[in-house]
Design a protein around this motif. Structure first.
Motif, PDB file in Angstrom:
ATOM      1  N   GLY A 101      -4.168 -14.981 -12.862  1.00  0.00           N
ATOM      2  CA  GLY A 101      -4.860 -13.919 -13.770  1.00  0.00           C
ATOM      3  C   GLY A 101      -5.122 -12.678 -12.818  1.00  0.00           C
ATOM      4  N   LEU A 102      -5.357 -13.199 -11.409  1.00  0.00           N
ATOM      5  CA  LEU A 102      -5.752 -11.967 -10.683  1.00  0.00           C
ATOM      6  C   LEU A 102      -4.373 -11.331  -9.918  1.00  0.00           C
ATOM      7  CD1 LEU A 102      -9.037 -13.425  -8.939  1.00  0.00           C
ATOM      8  CD2 LEU A 102      -8.759 -11.359 -10.695  1.00  0.00           C
ATOM      9  N   ALA A 103      -3.334 -11.698 -10.365  1.00  0.00           N
ATOM     10  CA  ALA A 103      -1.909 -11.238  -9.625  1.00  0.00           C
ATOM     11  C   ALA A 103      -1.809  -9.541  -9.698  1.00  0.00           C
ATOM     12  CB  ALA A 103      -0.879 -11.763 -10.348  1.00  0.00           C
ATOM     13  N   VAL A 104      -2.353  -9.072 -10.669  1.00  0.00           N
ATOM     14  CA  VAL A 104      -2.226  -7.453 -10.444  1.00  0.00           C
ATOM     15  C   VAL A 104      -3.150  -7.115  -9.650  1.00  0.00           C
ATOM     16  CG1 VAL A 104      -2.049  -5.457 -11.925  1.00  0.00           C
ATOM     17  CG2 VAL A 104      -0.775  -7.536 -12.737  1.00  0.00           C
ATOM     18  N   PRO A 105      -4.420  -7.232  -9.682  1.00  0.00           N
ATOM     19  CA  PRO A 105      -5.150  -6.471  -8.722  1.00  0.00           C
ATOM     20  C   PRO A 105      -4.694  -6.952  -7.279  1.00  0.00           C
ATOM     21  CG  PRO A 105      -6.581  -7.837 -10.343  1.00  0.00           C
ATOM     22  CD  PRO A 105      -4.984  -7.771 -10.556  1.00  0.00           C
ATOM     23  N   ILE A 106      -4.518  -8.205  -6.995  1.00  0.00           N
ATOM     24  CA  ILE A 106      -4.170  -8.713  -5.750  1.00  0.00           C
ATOM     25  C   ILE A 106      -2.841  -8.011  -5.166  1.00  0.00           C
ATOM     26  CG2 ILE A 106      -3.288 -10.487  -4.440  1.00  0.00           C
ATOM     27  CD1 ILE A 106      -5.167 -12.311  -6.120  1.00  0.00           C
ATOM     28  N   LEU A 107      -1.847  -7.888  -6.127  1.00  0.00           N
ATOM     29  CA  LEU A 107      -0.672  -7.351  -5.640  1.00  0.00           C
ATOM     30  C   LEU A 107      -0.964  -5.785  -5.529  1.00  0.00           C
ATOM     31  CD1 LEU A 107       1.841  -9.243  -7.987  1.00  0.00           C
ATOM     32  CD2 LEU A 107       1.476  -9.367  -5.435  1.00  0.00           C
ATOM     33  N   TRP A 108      -1.770  -4.960  -6.257  1.00  0.00           N
ATOM     34  CA  TRP A 108      -2.183  -3.620  -5.991  1.00  0.00           C
ATOM     35  C   TRP A 108      -2.695  -3.680  -4.402  1.00  0.00           C
ATOM     36  CZ3 TRP A 108      -0.202   0.559  -7.217  1.00  0.00           C
ATOM     37  CH2 TRP A 108       0.188   0.713  -8.821  1.00  0.00           C
ATOM     38  N   LEU A 109      -3.620  -4.453  -4.197  1.00  0.00           N
ATOM     39  CA  LEU A 109      -4.229  -4.438  -2.913  1.00  0.00           C
ATOM     40  C   LEU A 109      -3.213  -4.680  -1.692  1.00  0.00           C
ATOM     41  CD1 LEU A 109      -6.766  -4.275  -1.124  1.00  0.00           C
ATOM     42  CD2 LEU A 109      -7.175  -6.527  -1.576  1.00  0.00           C
ATOM     43  N   VAL A 110      -2.346  -5.735  -2.157  1.00  0.00           N
ATOM     44  CA  VAL A 110      -1.152  -6.014  -1.084  1.00  0.00           C
ATOM     45  C   VAL A 110      -0.203  -4.915  -0.708  1.00  0.00           C
ATOM     46  CG1 VAL A 110       1.019  -7.180  -0.650  1.00  0.00           C
ATOM     47  CG2 VAL A 110      -0.933  -8.261  -1.610  1.00  0.00           C
TER      48      VAL A 110
END
Length: 140
Positions: A101-110
């Motif tokens: 569920g946090l994939a998108v914010p995590i991927l933006w940070l990555v």
């Protein structure tokens, strides 16, 4: 023996690789960018994570290849700024399957970490957790 005969070898001294190792690095980076692009794009478009698992796996494998190549290139890499940032980057990617569920914010940070890490000044990329600022014999 010509001066270019040993260009394909990585000595672990941090010098720029040449020959086959350079091309292997380019191929691995290209594969990594492609697989990450599909995984990130699919996550942004809310594609079911099960359908993206192959792309996540390929991104993780290609990223691991890049980490190994960096370590072969420079044994001090894990405790330098560029290595620390890359390891934090990888750790965040491994969090995606745990918290889809946090994939998108995590991927933006990555994505941001990868961009910053690729373009930060040499003094920060080569700063070492163990040795401090880089000591370059060609600079006084």
């Amino acid at each position: 023996m010509t001066a270019s005969a040993g260009q394909g070898r990585r000595t672990g001294d941090g010098s720029r690789p040449g020959g086959p190792m350079r091309w292997l690095g380019i191929a691995a980076r290209t594969a990594h960018l492609a697989t990450v692009a599909v995984f990130f794009g699919g996550s942004l478009l809310q594609v079911d994570q099960a359908r993206l698992s192959l792309w996540l796996g390929l991104a993780l494998v290609s990223g691991a290849v890049l980490l190994v190549l960096e370590l072969l290139h420079d044994r001090r890499w894990p405790h330098r700024g560029k290595g620390l940032l890359a390891l934090a980057h990888a750790l965040l990617v491994f969090m995606v399957p745990l918290w889809p569920g946090l994939a998108v914010p995590i991927l933006w940070l990555v994505l941001i970490m990868g961009s910053v890490g690729s373009h930060m000044p040499r003094r920060w990329r080569h700063w070492s957790l163990l040795d401090g600022p880089e000591q370059r014999p060609d600079r006084r």
